[in-house]
Design an enzyme around this catalytic site. Structure first.
Site: not given
Ligand code: OAD
Length: 245
Positions: A67, A119, A146
């Site tokens: 992180y 998140h 802490c």
């Molecule tokens: P993902 O990596 O699952 O999905 C990313 C999405 O963005 C995909 O649908 C891509 O097609 C799209 N994408 C990539 N580049 C792009 C661009 N330039 N313009 C438009 N779209 C684009 O990411 P999230 O859906 O955000 O959670 O993932 C959800 C959660 O899973 C995150 O918040 C994280 C992860 O594990 C936690 O860590 C709790």
């Protein structure tokens, strides 16, 4: 890519607009997504080793350092045209709610106000036991502890298996339920409960726009699927909306 004129008119008539964003919105700022087959974080790292409470209990140093690496990456990134367009959209519609799964603060840095963070936020650090925010910590320790109770500090982000912040989730449901137009931008829609929001909006009568690089561009009743880069499509949308018409 042309913006569908029906979408522009739905937006012009909208009283309430809600937007859900995911990692794809920050991709053009150089921050890796999670599920991209080549560059996604989960293509290179094991989620179970890094993003669960069990992983932190097993190997706090590894998790803290991962992180810290991401915090550093984000600190060097700049908001891109997608973030800026969403901040502009907020100023162009009567009521606007921005819900994000991102933890990178780029929406806020682009000028969006009242961002609902589902998140958590990478920049915030909390005591793993007391859950209180800690402002200053020993940057040489990995992880630091802490100052009050000696427990390890951790990023204030939601890990798999943890509850989302209740107030944020409630506000997100309210926005999805009550909006006239709902956008799902740059998210693969694979992680609950955020993934349910577009369907909730649709069920409650909203026009729904899904924009990412996975969908095929198509239009169905009250649904627009757009395969486009957020940093290109969103500025076009905002200029289409603010143009005379
Ligand atoms: P993902 O990596 O699952 O999905 C990313 C999405 O963005 C995909 O649908 C891509 O097609 C799209 N994408 C990539 N580049 C792009 C661009 N330039 N313009 C438009 N779209 C684009 O990411 P999230 O859906 O955000 O959670 O993932 C959800 C959660 O899973 C995150 O918040 C994280 C992860 O594990 C936690 O860590 C709790």
């Amino acid at each position: 890519m042309a913006i569908p004129p029906e979408l522009i008119s739905a937006l012009r008539n909208a009283e309430r607009v809600a937007v859900l964003t995911g990692a794809g919105v920050s991709a053009e700022s150089g921050i890796p997504t999670f599920r991209d087959a080549q560059t996604g974080l989960w293509a290179q790292y094991n989620l179970e080793d890094l993003a669960t409470p069990e992983a932190f209990a097993r190997n706090p140093k590894l998790v803290w350092e991962w992180y810290a690496w991401r915090r550093n990456l984000v600190a060097q990134a700049q908001p891109n045209p997608a973030h800026l367009a969403l901040a502009a959209l907020e100023r162009s519609v009567p009521q606007f709610t921005l819900i994000t799964q991102n933890i990178d603060s780029l929406h806020q840095r682009a000028g969006s106000r009242d961002v609902i963070e589902l998140h958590g936020n990478l920049a915030r650090v909390i005591c793993a036991t007391e859950r209180t925010v800690v402002e200053a910590w020993d940057a040489t320790a990995s992880p630091p502890t802490c100052p009050r109770c000696g427990a390890y500090l951790r990023p204030d982000v939601v890990w798999f298996g943890e509850m989302l912040p209740e107030a944020a989730l409630h506000a997100a449901y309210e926005a999805a339920t009550g909006c006239d137009v709902f956008f799902s931008i740059g998210t693969s829609g694979q992680v609950a409960p955020a993934a349910a929001l577009p369907r909730i909006a649709l069920r409650n009568g909203a026009t729904v726009v899904v924009l990412n690089l996975d969908v095929t561009t198509s239009t169905a009743d009250r649904c627009f699927f757009m395969n486009a880069r957020a940093g290109e499509w969103l500025p076009e949308l905002v200029s289409g909306l603010t143009a005379e018409g």
